[in-house]
Design a protein around this motif. Structure first.
Motif: not given
Length: 154
Positions: A57, A102, A112, A115-116, A119-120, A123
């Protein structure tokens, strides 16, 4: 749902810091017959994946583990306090990530790849919740539940 509720102060279950309170390193490392991982080993696994997602990220192209076993680093009693601190520090770092954007560079694992950051974070929260539930059960099996400040009682 607010990010803090997902990660550090959930309403659906006990906050991670409180759930981990009151365990000695020896208790956290105590094996249980028929159970593959001790509490400290589960915590090491949580820290491993939380750190990996957080690095992704923040733009670090850390490669994903090639095999599931890589995500289960060895851990012993002496690792308990540092791992606990790393988990909680990682949760704080996740709370400070930008709301939008993102994961860049994209994660190489197709499910994955899109993934934004949100989203991470989701998760991480889901993965942690799963394993925190395991820790509660293991604490119950070891007669180490509830933590010192008590548990929910409805």
């Amino acid at each position: 749902m607010h990010r803090d509720e997902l990660l550090a102060s959930p309403l659906a279950f006990m906050p991670p810091a409180r759930l981990l309170d009151g365990l000695t390193p020896e208790e956290a490392a105590r094996p249980i017959t028929g159970v593959k991982h001790s509490i400290v080993e589960i915590l090491a696994h949580m820290v491993y994946w939380q750190a990996w997602f957080l690095s992704r990220c923040t733009g670090v192209a850390a490669p994903m583990a090639e095999h599931a076993a890589e995500g289960w680093p060895a851990a012993a009693a002496g690792d308990w306090a540092p791992l606990r601190e790393q988990l909680l520090e990682g949760l704080q770092r996740a709370l400070e990530l930008p709301e939008n954007g993102r994961v860049d560079p994209p994660i190489e694992f197709p499910p994955l790849a899109e993934y934004t950051i949100g989203d991470a974070i989701t998760h991480i929260a889901q993965h942690n919740a799963h394993h925190l539930g395991q820790i509660v059960i293991l604490r119950q099996m070891l007669n180490l539940w509830p933590p010192p400040d008590g548990s929910y009682t409805w």
